[in-house]
Design an enzyme around this catalytic site. Structure first.
Site, PDB file in Angstrom:
ATOM      1  N   CYS A  36       0.823  -1.209   0.000  1.00 36.81           N
ATOM      2  CA  CYS A  36       0.000   0.000   0.000  1.00 36.81           C
ATOM      3  C   CYS A  36       0.856   1.258   0.000  1.00 36.81           C
ATOM      4  CB  CYS A  36      -0.953  -0.016   1.189  1.00 36.81           C
ATOM      5  SG  CYS A  36      -0.169  -0.411   2.773  1.00 36.81           S
TER       6      CYS A  36
ATOM      7  N   HIS B  35      -2.487   5.070   6.600  1.00 45.77           N
ATOM      8  CA  HIS B  35      -1.135   5.609   6.723  1.00 45.77           C
ATOM      9  C   HIS B  35      -1.165   7.082   6.317  1.00 45.77           C
ATOM     10  CE1 HIS B  35       0.182   1.460   6.936  1.00 45.77           C
ATOM     11  NE2 HIS B  35      -0.212   1.213   5.706  1.00 45.77           N
TER      12      HIS B  35
END
Length: 343
Positions: A142, A222
């Site tokens: 990711c 994140h």
């Protein structure tokens, strides 16, 4: 149109999303999902009418005892598929690959595995063409996916010289928050660079990128802070124009109340996204600053969703049913509702 037959091994956070995305494609058919567990996750697959396979006979026996209808084992599923997407936990894929190769099946692994496992790492906007016809590829993680999307956009505009970033990493996946993670602390990764920079270079070795990472006590996403040295003095407008060339970067603004990752997550839920997923990189337009030849920006990464469109494009590249990266990306974007502006 003949549909490519796709199987998903590992029906967890990524696997269930890949299965759902495959089911939306008009050139793909989901022929089954495979796992070792017999809990609510697999029962949800049954409720979606996905054919369920056990990893082995022992897994099948457990599923049968849980009243889960079983089509067979992984070996039976491999007989039905053209491409298998391995979404099993980290390091498990390495044990599965010999079976895929023995059965002559193309396969995709996820970013938790090593680049050397396939010899090719994939990012749709960066190197789609190099994956066409290969037997296997690895969809990068990711964080690495987001790095490649943003830096490739700057590189293609002739603006990128070198990039440095600090990554604030979610502690664990949301559904596993009760099992572990961290509380009331920050955990810096001791290695510099952290693994994401070198991982991005496995796709594009020309990138001058260094990352550092800190694990933080939250699970939603994140967050990346970037300091990029440009090839020349530039304007904010030039940088924004470069980012807009990527169909998978979406601009958000503090002034709209989107000042934190939880507000962005709420936006995804309001949009009716499955699981509240965000496939795009959400980049703060009004935070972005350019000072001479230095660029500063930040964005949010949905760790559960960003690799899903990449996986769909990787399937098309491996099988060669779409030779043009732009065509595949547009097709995937439309099916998943990916957009550059949310409203």
């Amino acid at each position: 149109m003949k549909k490519i037959k796709i199987a998903v091994n590992g029906y967890g956070v990524i696997g269930k999303r890949v299965a759902d995305a495959v089911a939306l494609q008009d050139d793909m058919e989901l022929v089954g999902i495979c796992d070792v567990v017999n809990d609510w996750r697999i029962k949800m697959a049954v409720s979606k009418h996905y054919p369920v396979y056990g990893f082995d006979e022992a897994s099948c026996d457990k599923m049968k005892k849980a009243s889960i209808p079983i089509q067979g084992t992984l070996d039976d599923l491999l007989n039905e598929t053209d491409v298998i997407v391995d979404c099993t936990p980290k390091k498990i894929a390495a044990q599965n690959i010999p079976r895929y190769r023995q059965n002559g099946k193309k396969f995709i692994v996820q970013g938790g595995e090593k680049h050397e496992m396939t010899g090719h790492s994939f990012s749709a906007e960066n190197n789609y063409e190099t994956a066409i016809g290969l037997d296997s590829t690895r969809v990068v993680s990711c964080n690495t996916t987001s790095i490649l999307r943003t830096l490739t956009a700057l590189k293609n505009a002739g603006l990128l010289l070198k990039a440095r970033a600090t990554l604030l990493r979610r502690a664990t996946d949301p559904w596993e928050s009760h099992l572990g993670g961290i509380m009331n602390t920050l955990v810096p990764e001791k290695d510099i660079p952290s693994h994401q920079g070198p991982d991005a270079q496995s796709v594009d070795p020309s990138l001058d990128v260094i990352t550092t990472a800190v694990k933080v006590p939250e699970t939603l996403s994140h967050l990346h802070y970037w300091n990029v040295q440009l090839t020349r003095n530039a304007t904010k407008e030039e940088v924004l124009e470069a980012f807009q060339k990527s169909s998978r970067i979406a601009m958000v603004e503090y002034s709209d109340g989107l000042s934190a990752n939880n507000t962005i997550k709420e936006l995804m839920l309001d949009l009716g996204r499955p699981y509240g997923d965000m496939y795009e990189v959400a980049l703060w337009k009004d935070m972005l600053k350019v000072q001479g030849n230095e660029l500063f920006y930040a964005y949010v990464v949905d760790n559960q969703a960003i690799v899903i469109p990449e996986t769909i494009d990787a399937i098309r590249a491996l099988t060669g049913i779409e030779q043009n990266a732009t065509q595949s990306i547009e097709k995937t974007n439309e099916s998943l509702g990916i957009k550059q502006a949310y409203y």
